[in-house]
Design an enzyme around this catalytic site. Structure first.
Site, PDB file in Angstrom:
ATOM      1  N   CYS A  92       0.836  -1.196   0.000  1.00  0.00           N
ATOM      2  CA  CYS A  92       0.000   0.000   0.000  1.00  0.00           C
ATOM      3  C   CYS A  92       0.876   1.254   0.000  1.00  0.00           C
ATOM      4  CB  CYS A  92      -0.997  -0.024   1.152  1.00  0.00           C
ATOM      5  SG  CYS A  92      -2.355   1.144   0.900  1.00  0.00           S
ATOM      6  N   HIS A 113      -3.843  -4.874  -0.208  1.00  0.00           N
ATOM      7  CA  HIS A 113      -3.385  -5.378   1.088  1.00  0.00           C
ATOM      8  C   HIS A 113      -3.448  -6.902   1.122  1.00  0.00           C
ATOM      9  CE1 HIS A 113      -3.071  -1.660   3.447  1.00  0.00           C
ATOM     10  NE2 HIS A 113      -3.997  -1.205   2.619  1.00  0.00           N
ATOM     11  N   GLU A 150      -2.325  -8.819   3.376  1.00  0.00           N
ATOM     12  CA  GLU A 150      -2.589  -9.248   4.757  1.00  0.00           C
ATOM     13  C   GLU A 150      -4.053  -9.109   5.132  1.00  0.00           C
ATOM     14  OE1 GLU A 150      -1.518  -6.381   3.841  1.00  0.00           O
ATOM     15  OE2 GLU A 150      -2.060  -4.799   5.246  1.00  0.00           O
TER      16      GLU A 150
END
Lengths: 202, 249
Positions: A81, A182, A184
């Site tokens: 990001c 993202h 994650e």
């Protein structure tokens, strides 16, 4: 052999750590140049504005550490990001500011179309067959951004995403990996993508 | 193509999950960590967690509970309740929140929206906009702060100050499970250009079909349908897929 998650006061370090721990990757959240220099992998996460992010990195002298380790020593690096955007030559949020310049290009505001900004939500990647990201072609990942990375050399584009027009969604050049989305926060495929990064660079 | 988002909302009173009707009569509906675990295993698009009493009771949100909720989630989480400083936002982002949701402070001190968006980026600042239809059928912002402002004025102001998203809740429809307030949503979404999560009224699958057919809504938040019926977020997605909406399954 440990992964250093760089903590520079710009958000989501805990989520990245959670994903790495799930994968069994030994990791540490740190802003200590020594720890980062001794790590095997560098992860630069982050949310927020470009100028603030660079300011924070410089304040803890981490900008030079990242350039040394990623660009000169070729240590495996992944930016997520804001961490992808900061590796550009220049940023513009909220004003023009120099970046880490690991990948040449400029981070600018997404074009105003009839679509809502930020580009927020799950969108699919378009990744060429020979890309590191090819396994994730047409898979949905979580995006949340209003600025995008305009890359000078198209060869370093790992995947794109379409939101009114095509934008750079991921970058790969030698040891440098980066995602605008993202991983994650992208459930199964996001974890698989991070796993692939560590396995490729094991 | 960007997918529509189906977002479960957990409302918390400081010690338990609750579900209100028209913002009153809270009914206890369980434990936040358990709920987060279930939604994560179902692969939901996103989760919203709100401490609905923090501002009223002049306390901070319990960071330990928030941490435990986020720990369960490998999807984005928005957190709100009693947030009124840059430090509060930083505390939530540090433990893994992706978005911080402002309400009371956004009404009392709108420039705080700008301050926080400049610091953290617009994308992580969402505003909870609670709307009530008054006796003249005008859409007004619901609050107990004595602030008199229309939905259109406030949403426009919030956008101009740099908010990244609006969580738009109909107080009249909240918890009633009788369908969404379509006129309200249509009025709100055409007025602004940031993403809007439409909330309030979903009780059966046909309500979602109706919402996505009759508005340009791109994301919906719900609680009652998941607490009180057998329907899951996936059932809603399958319904929306039937009418040609892009969904992530």
């Amino acid at each position: 052999m440990i992964a250093a998650i760089i903590d520079y006061g710009m958000g989501n370090v805990a989520s990245v750590q959670k994903a790495l721990t799930l994968l069994g990757i030994e990791n540490v959240i740190s802003n200590d140049p020594k720890v980062i220099r001794n790590s095997k992998y560098i992860i630069l996460p982050g949310v927020g504005s470009f100028a603030q992010g660079m300011e924070n990195l410089k304040e803890s002298l981490l900008d030079k550490v990242i350039v040394d380790e990623a660009l000169i020593k070729k240590k495996p690096f992944i930016g997520i990001c804001l961490g992808m955007q900061l590796i550009a030559t220049t940023g513009t949020e909220p004003h023009e500011a120099p970046g880490l310049n690991l990948i040449r290009g400029k981070v600018i505001k997404m074009e105003s179309t009839n679509l809502r900004t930020p580009h927020l939500g799950w969108n699919e990647l378009n990744a060429p067959d020979d890309s590191f990201f090819a396994d994730f072609n047409k898979k949905d990942f979580y995006f949340i951004h209003s600025y995008h990375f305009q890359v000078d050399d198209e060869k370093s584009i790992g995947a794109t995403v379409n939101y009114g027009k095509d934008y750079v969604a991921a970058i790969q050049k030698e040891n440098i990996f980066a995602t605008q989305f993202h991983p994650e926060k992208s459930q199964k495929y996001g974890i698989e993508l991070l796993d692939k990064f560590f396995k490729k660079n094991a | 193509m960007l997918k529509v988002r189906i977002i479960p909302i957990l409302t918390f009173n400081g010690w338990s999950l609750v579900k209100t009707k028209q913002f009153s009569n809270p009914r206890i509906v369980g434990n936040p960590v358990q709920a987060a675990r279930i939604y994560n295993s179902r692969g939901v698009d996103e989760l919203i967690f709100l401490d609905i009493l923090a501002s009223k009771q002049k306390r901070k949100i319990n960071l330990n509970i928030v941490k435990d909720v986020i720990k369960e989630c490998f999807m984005p989480v928005g957190i709100g309740g009693g947030v009124k400083s840059i430090q509060d936002i930083n505390d939530l982002l540090r433990i893994g929140a992706d978005k911080v949701i402002l309400k009371t402070e956004a009404l009392l001190n709108p420039t705080f929206i700008k301050e926080s968006a400049n610091f953290f980026g617009s994308q992580c600042i969402s505003i909870a906009v609670d709307v009530i239809r008054n006796e003249n059928n005008k859409y007004m912002i619901y609050n107990d702060l004595g602030i008199d402002i229309t939905m259109d004025t406030f949403t426009k102001q919030v956008q101009d100050l740099g908010a990244g998203e609006i969580i738009l809740t109909s107080v009249n429809a909240d918890g009633m499970m009788g369908g969404f307030d379509i006129p309200m949503i249509n009025e709100a979404v055409k007025n602004i250009n940031i993403p809007v999560v439409c909330v309030g009224g979903g009780g059966e699958l046909s309500h979602y079909r109706n919402l996505f057919t009759n508005t340009i809504c791109e994301s919906v938040g719900s609680a009652s349908i998941f607490h009180f019926t057998q329907h899951t977020p996936l059932d809603i997605k399958n319904t929306l897929k039937e009418i040609g909406k892009p969904v992530r399954v």
